[in-house]
Design a protein around this motif. Sequence first.
Motif, PDB file in Angstrom:
ATOM      1  N   ALA A   1      -0.657  -5.874   5.038  1.00  0.00           N
ATOM      2  CA  ALA A   1       0.003  -5.241   3.901  1.00  0.00           C
ATOM      3  C   ALA A   1       1.292  -4.543   4.334  1.00  0.00           C
ATOM      4  O   ALA A   1       1.425  -4.107   5.483  1.00  0.00           O
ATOM      5  N   ARG A   2       2.218  -4.440   3.424  1.00  0.00           N
ATOM      6  CA  ARG A   2       3.383  -3.585   3.624  1.00  0.00           C
ATOM      7  C   ARG A   2       2.981  -2.172   3.225  1.00  0.00           C
ATOM      8  O   ARG A   2       2.353  -1.970   2.178  1.00  0.00           O
ATOM      9  N   VAL A   3       3.312  -1.193   4.044  1.00  0.00           N
ATOM     10  CA  VAL A   3       2.938   0.191   3.766  1.00  0.00           C
ATOM     11  C   VAL A   3       4.176   1.009   3.452  1.00  0.00           C
ATOM     12  O   VAL A   3       5.168   0.979   4.184  1.00  0.00           O
TER      13      VAL A   3
ATOM     14  N   VAL B   1       0.849  -1.182   0.000  1.00  0.00           N
ATOM     15  CA  VAL B   1       0.000   0.000   0.000  1.00  0.00           C
ATOM     16  C   VAL B   1       0.889   1.238   0.000  1.00  0.00           C
ATOM     17  O   VAL B   1       1.624   1.493   0.959  1.00  0.00           O
ATOM     18  N   ALA B   2       0.857   1.984  -1.093  1.00  0.00           N
ATOM     19  CA  ALA B   2       1.648   3.210  -1.221  1.00  0.00           C
ATOM     20  C   ALA B   2       0.776   4.367  -0.760  1.00  0.00           C
ATOM     21  O   ALA B   2      -0.017   4.908  -1.531  1.00  0.00           O
ATOM     22  N   ASP B   3       0.907   4.714   0.511  1.00  0.00           N
ATOM     23  CA  ASP B   3       0.011   5.701   1.119  1.00  0.00           C
ATOM     24  C   ASP B   3       0.477   7.116   0.808  1.00  0.00           C
ATOM     25  O   ASP B   3       1.600   7.492   1.105  1.00  0.00           O
ATOM     26  N   ASN B   4      -0.416   7.888   0.218  1.00  0.00           N
ATOM     27  CA  ASN B   4      -0.078   9.213  -0.292  1.00  0.00           C
ATOM     28  C   ASN B   4      -0.558  10.337   0.619  1.00  0.00           C
ATOM     29  O   ASN B   4      -1.006  11.381   0.159  1.00  0.00           O
ATOM     30  N   GLY B   5      -0.469  10.084   1.932  1.00  0.00           N
ATOM     31  CA  GLY B   5      -0.842  11.114   2.899  1.00  0.00           C
ATOM     32  C   GLY B   5      -2.246  10.968   3.433  1.00  0.00           C
ATOM     33  O   GLY B   5      -2.904  11.974   3.748  1.00  0.00           O
ATOM     34  N   SER B   6      -2.736   9.754   3.571  1.00  0.00           N
ATOM     35  CA  SER B   6      -4.098   9.528   4.066  1.00  0.00           C
ATOM     36  C   SER B   6      -4.265  10.089   5.476  1.00  0.00           C
ATOM     37  O   SER B   6      -3.355  10.017   6.309  1.00  0.00           O
ATOM     38  N   THR B   7      -5.453  10.602   5.746  1.00  0.00           N
ATOM     39  CA  THR B   7      -5.776  11.141   7.069  1.00  0.00           C
ATOM     40  C   THR B   7      -6.885  10.341   7.747  1.00  0.00           C
ATOM     41  O   THR B   7      -7.362  10.750   8.815  1.00  0.00           O
ATOM     42  N   ASP B   8      -7.291   9.239   7.142  1.00  0.00           N
ATOM     43  CA  ASP B   8      -8.407   8.457   7.686  1.00  0.00           C
ATOM     44  C   ASP B   8      -7.958   7.137   8.303  1.00  0.00           C
ATOM     45  O   ASP B   8      -8.787   6.262   8.564  1.00  0.00           O
ATOM     46  N   GLY B   9      -6.661   6.998   8.526  1.00  0.00           N
ATOM     47  CA  GLY B   9      -6.154   5.775   9.135  1.00  0.00           C
ATOM     48  C   GLY B   9      -5.917   4.648   8.160  1.00  0.00           C
ATOM     49  O   GLY B   9      -5.728   3.494   8.568  1.00  0.00           O
ATOM     50  N   SER B  10      -5.895   4.937   6.861  1.00  0.00           N
ATOM     51  CA  SER B  10      -5.694   3.886   5.858  1.00  0.00           C
ATOM     52  C   SER B  10      -4.397   3.116   6.092  1.00  0.00           C
ATOM     53  O   SER B  10      -4.366   1.883   5.964  1.00  0.00           O
TER      54      SER B  10
ATOM     55  N   GLU C   1       9.125   0.881  -6.777  1.00  0.00           N
ATOM     56  CA  GLU C   1      10.505   0.846  -6.280  1.00  0.00           C
ATOM     57  C   GLU C   1      10.617  -0.018  -5.022  1.00  0.00           C
ATOM     58  O   GLU C   1      11.651  -0.645  -4.789  1.00  0.00           O
ATOM     59  N   ALA C   2       9.553  -0.049  -4.224  1.00  0.00           N
ATOM     60  CA  ALA C   2       9.586  -0.826  -2.980  1.00  0.00           C
ATOM     61  C   ALA C   2       9.352  -2.312  -3.220  1.00  0.00           C
ATOM     62  O   ALA C   2       9.706  -3.144  -2.380  1.00  0.00           O
ATOM     63  N   ALA C   3       8.765  -2.662  -4.343  1.00  0.00           N
ATOM     64  CA  ALA C   3       8.461  -4.068  -4.643  1.00  0.00           C
ATOM     65  C   ALA C   3       9.742  -4.868  -4.826  1.00  0.00           C
ATOM     66  O   ALA C   3      10.795  -4.328  -5.180  1.00  0.00           O
ATOM     67  N   THR C   4       9.639  -6.163  -4.601  1.00  0.00           N
ATOM     68  CA  THR C   4      10.797  -7.037  -4.756  1.00  0.00           C
ATOM     69  C   THR C   4      10.507  -8.241  -5.656  1.00  0.00           C
ATOM     70  O   THR C   4      11.432  -8.971  -6.009  1.00  0.00           O
ATOM     71  N   SER C   5       9.256  -8.455  -6.027  1.00  0.00           N
ATOM     72  CA  SER C   5       8.915  -9.610  -6.857  1.00  0.00           C
ATOM     73  C   SER C   5       9.293  -9.352  -8.315  1.00  0.00           C
ATOM     74  O   SER C   5       9.412  -8.204  -8.754  1.00  0.00           O
TER      75      SER C   5
END
Length: 217
Positions: A48-50, A30-39, A67-71
Amino acid sequence: MVDVILPCLNEAEALPWVLTRLPAGYRAIVADNGSTDGSALLAVEYGARVVHVPQRGFGAAAHAGLEAATSEVVCFLDADATLDPRQLPRVVDPVLAGTSDLVLGRRRPVSTDAWPLHARWGNAVLAHRLRRRTGARLYDLGPMRAARREHLLALGLEDRRFGYPLEMVVSAAQAGWRIGEVDVDYLPRAEGSVSKVTGTWLGTLRAVRDMSRVLAR
C-alpha cells in the motif's frame, strides 16, 4: 486503476486481511492518522501507499487520502475488516458506468453481532435526518463509497472529524449529484476489536453530535 482510501488508526490486526482482498485494478492508499501499532509499516509491506496524517480526525485522514489519490474514480473503505474489499466493484461500477455520481454501500449484517445496537441506532437517526434534509433515499451512511476524485475535491469539504462522511453526502445532494445505494456485507469485528467511531455509546453520541452539526449548517 481505482484508488482505495483507507483511513487508519491502529489497525495492524485487520490490515493484512483487507489489503490482500483488494480486487485487481484497485490500489490501496492508507491514510495513517498516528498509529502506534506499526500499521503504517505493515501497510507498506503489503504494497500500500501510506500517507501520514498528523492532524487527528477521521475526516482529516480521509481527505488527506483523497488529495493523495491520482485515479479518476476513488473509493473510501474502513480499514477494520468489517467490509469485504472484494465487494468494492458494487459501489464503483455505477460510477464508472456514469449512472451514478456517488454510491454508498448499505451495510447488511451477516450475523447478529456484526452491528451493535447503539451503532445501528446512531446510523438510523442520522440516515433519517439525512433523508429529510436532502431527499436522497439513503438508509446508511455507507463507509464503503465511491465517486470521481475531482468532483469530490470540488465540493470543498471542510469537516475533519466524524462529520466528514455526512458532509460529503449533503454537499453532493446540494450539488445535484445522482446518489445511489447498494447492499454490501457487514462483518463482525475481530474479537476484542472496538470501533473508534461508534464502538461505545459515548463514541456513537459523539459521532451523532458531529454529524448533526453538519446537518444544522
